[in-house]
Design an enzyme around this catalytic site. Structure first.
Site, mmCIF file in Angstrom:
data_model
loop_
_atom_site.group_PDB
_atom_site.id
_atom_site.type_symbol
_atom_site.label_atom_id
_atom_site.label_comp_id
_atom_site.label_asym_id
_atom_site.label_seq_id
_atom_site.Cartn_x
_atom_site.Cartn_y
_atom_site.Cartn_z
ATOM 1 N N GLU A 165 -12.976 -2.913 6.272
ATOM 2 C CA GLU A 165 -12.825 -2.918 7.721
ATOM 3 C C GLU A 165 -11.880 -1.809 8.185
ATOM 4 O O GLU A 165 -11.901 -1.414 9.359
ATOM 5 C CB GLU A 165 -12.271 -4.273 8.185
ATOM 6 C CG GLU A 165 -13.174 -5.464 7.893
ATOM 7 C CD GLU A 165 -12.465 -6.787 8.159
ATOM 8 O OE1 GLU A 165 -11.391 -6.758 8.807
ATOM 9 O OE2 GLU A 165 -12.974 -7.838 7.722
ATOM 10 N N ASP A 193 -0.841 -8.568 -8.402
ATOM 11 C CA ASP A 193 -0.118 -9.139 -9.534
ATOM 12 C C ASP A 193 -1.001 -10.137 -10.278
ATOM 13 O O ASP A 193 -1.716 -10.944 -9.658
ATOM 14 C CB ASP A 193 1.139 -9.834 -9.000
ATOM 15 C CG ASP A 193 2.062 -10.302 -10.089
ATOM 16 O OD1 ASP A 193 2.468 -9.477 -10.930
ATOM 17 O OD2 ASP A 193 2.392 -11.514 -10.096
#
Length: 561
Positions: free
Chosen positions: A276, A223
């Site tokens: 990751e 956002d």
């Protein structure tokens, strides 16, 4: 067919076994409170979404984006987050989310979720602690909190204005015998802005990202991604908030609160966090940034994967504007090896089926009320369908806002007493706000509440026109808007248009005519029919789009080359 201009699609990045799925994906925005209600309280919920996954699978989309479902006082429809790692009871439980995510993946769809990092709710524990703490404390440093100006600090630190109207500063209570400090909120007063220079904030959002990634989400829509970092000096500005926003969109003065260089450090770090978990998780920027070269900086190879193309959405139904934006966007994103992400509507704007029915189909009203010009629904829908075929014919990724596949218009006659958007309340009704595009969806024409939930209750009233646009009415009608979306999405996939390259053909100024692979896309945005020849029409925006080799006004067709 001769070609005068070639626009490359975004070049490929290295991908893992999963592939860069987002590069050509069609992603469907679900606004949870208005999608489907399972428990009958009139507000959509996670179980309601899960019950409608077969509908999304049949539509043919690749992924779902969920607008906020986190614990929140709902001052701004969930974009005021009080707990970033739990589900608000109005939508269900964390177990309901896990069940929805599993069902989404079982359906062959991916899921991205909203992340709100610019601000929290004023009911977030950190802000509660900040209010109780003393000036200069570690608790206050997590937010943008400053001394006021004036003799006793009685004036706000600067003249910034909220995007929702009124000042962007509110004063905290006096806790140490002197006047209270002020906190920044670029949006509602219940949405205090985080201080992204604070290490606690950085570490906290790392943990939020990992919490949802550990649960299996496929990425995050970020956002107001361009607003996290503010100029340290917090200088006064000469424009109101909306004017600065418009200047930013036009490539002018960005102001000291938008598109600052420091945001890119944040997203390079987040890129590492997502890496990751493999190479198939994505970040999507809600960044109202222009020109295209600045927007493309958010999607460099070590930052985000996507950024919404808001200039395309703002262009309206205007051929020269659209062509320039398409060319500029593809070139700018290709220069950084990124895809381009097209969008026509979302939960923050008047639906394009209504905007395109206004006298000026390039206008950008912040809501429409009964006192404003009323759209021509038939004309707006015709243009909306044509715009959709144009958009789905472009290389890159496309986002759909729930209900646009039904051709839904805004509810333009909502009474003031039911409106809930802080845009409306903070401006005293001067800005109508976004409630009109957020009305609960119609699933069944003859059911109470048009089948939104089992009781017929809806948190916002629905317009009568939703009856004829309900999903069950359109389901088996080959001429319906829903059928057109399904067919176009399927053709887009089989023809590889999302991964294509476009070449432009000579055409009148009011016509967009280009080739993507073996498909020629022609959009007539003018007032007169145009010749398209005798090529095989694969799909057209309306059944009457082509007559005797002539493409009607406000129509788009895909032709086999």
């Amino acid at each position: 067919m001769s070609s005068t201009t070639t626009t490359p699609a975004a070049s490929s990045r290295a991908s893992d076994d999963h592939g860069d799925w987002w590069r050509s994906a069609v992603i469907y925005q679900v606004y949870p409170r208005s999608f489907a209600d399972a428990n009958g309280d009139g507000i959509g919920d996670l179980d309601g979404i899960r019950s409608r996954l077969p509908y999304l699978s049949a539509l043919g989309v690749d992924a779902v984006w969920l607008s906020p479902f986190y614990v929140s006082p709902q001052a701004d429809a969930g974009y005021d987050v009080a707990d970033y790692t739990d589900v608000d009871p109005v939508f269900g439980t964390l177990a309901d989310f896990d069940a929805l995510l599993a069902a989404t993946h079982d359906a062959g769809l991916r899921m991205i979720v909203d992340l709100v990092p610019n601000h929290s709710s004023d009911e977030h524990p950190w802000f509660v602690e900040a209010v109780a703490a003393a000036p200069g404390s570690p608790e206050r440093d997590r937010y943008v909190i400053r001394d006021g100006r004036g003799v006793d600090g009685e004036l706000p630190p600067n003249n910034w204005r909220s995007l929702f109207g009124g000042p962007a500063w509110d004063r905290l209570p006096d806790v140490d015998g002197r006047g209270g400090q002020w906190y920044l909120h670029l949006f509602d007063a219940k949405q205090p802005d985080f201080n992204w220079s604070n290490r606690d904030v950085v570490a906290f959002f790392d943990s939020v990202l990992r919490f949802w990634l550990d649960r299996g989400v496929d990425g995050f829509r970020v956002d107001v991604a361009h607003s996290l970092v503010k100029d340290d000096d917090l200088p006064d500005v000469d424009y109101d908030a909306r004017a600065i926003e418009r200047e930013s969109q036009g490539g002018g003065d960005r102001g000291p609160m938008w598109d600052q260089e420091g945001v890119h450090d944040i997203y390079r770090h987040w890129h590492e966090v997502l890496s990751e978990y493999g190479n198939d998780r994505i970040l999507v920027a809600e960044a109202w940034v222009s020109p295209a070269e600045r927007s493309a900086r958010y999607v460099r190879a070590d930052e985000m994967q996507q950024a919404f193309n808001f200039p395309f959405m703002l262009a309206g139904w205007d051929a020269p504007r659209l062509r320039k934006i398409i060319v500029d966007s593809l070139l700018a994103n290709d220069a950084v090896g990124a895809t381009t992400t097209w969008v026509l509507s979302n939960h923050d704007c008047v639906r394009h089926a209504s905007r395109f029915g206004l006298t000026d189909p390039t206008s950008w009203p912040i809501g429409i009320s009964a006192d404003n010009e009323q759209p021509d629904d038939a004309l707006g829908l015709r243009r909306a369908r044509a715009a959709t075929l144009l958009t789905l014919g472009l290389p890159g990724s496309t986002y759909l806002f729930q209900g646009e596949e039904l051709g839904l218009p805004d509810h333009t006659a909502l009474p003031a007493e039911v409106r809930q958007d802080p845009n409306f309340t903070r401006t005293g009704g001067l800005e109508i706000g976004r409630d009109g595009c957020r009305v609960p969806l119609p699933w069944t024409a003859d059911a109470p509440g048009f089948g939104f939930g089992p009781t017929g209750a809806t948190w916002l009233p629905q317009p009568d026109v939703f009856r004829e646009l309900a999903a069950d009415v359109q389901q088996h009608d080959p001429a319906s808007t829903l059928s057109m979306y399904r067919e176009a999405i399927a053709l887009r996939r089989t023809e590889g248009l999302g991964a294509g390259t476009i070449s432009w053909s000579p055409s009148p100024a009011t016509v967009l005519d280009f080739r993507n692979g073996d498909i020629r896309i022609v959009a007539n945005i003018g007032a007169d029919p145009v010749a398209v020849g005798a090529s095989e029409a694969l799909i057209s925006s309306t059944p009457d789009a082509i007559v005797d080799g002539m493409l009607a006004p406000d129509s788009t067709v895909w032709l086999r080359v």
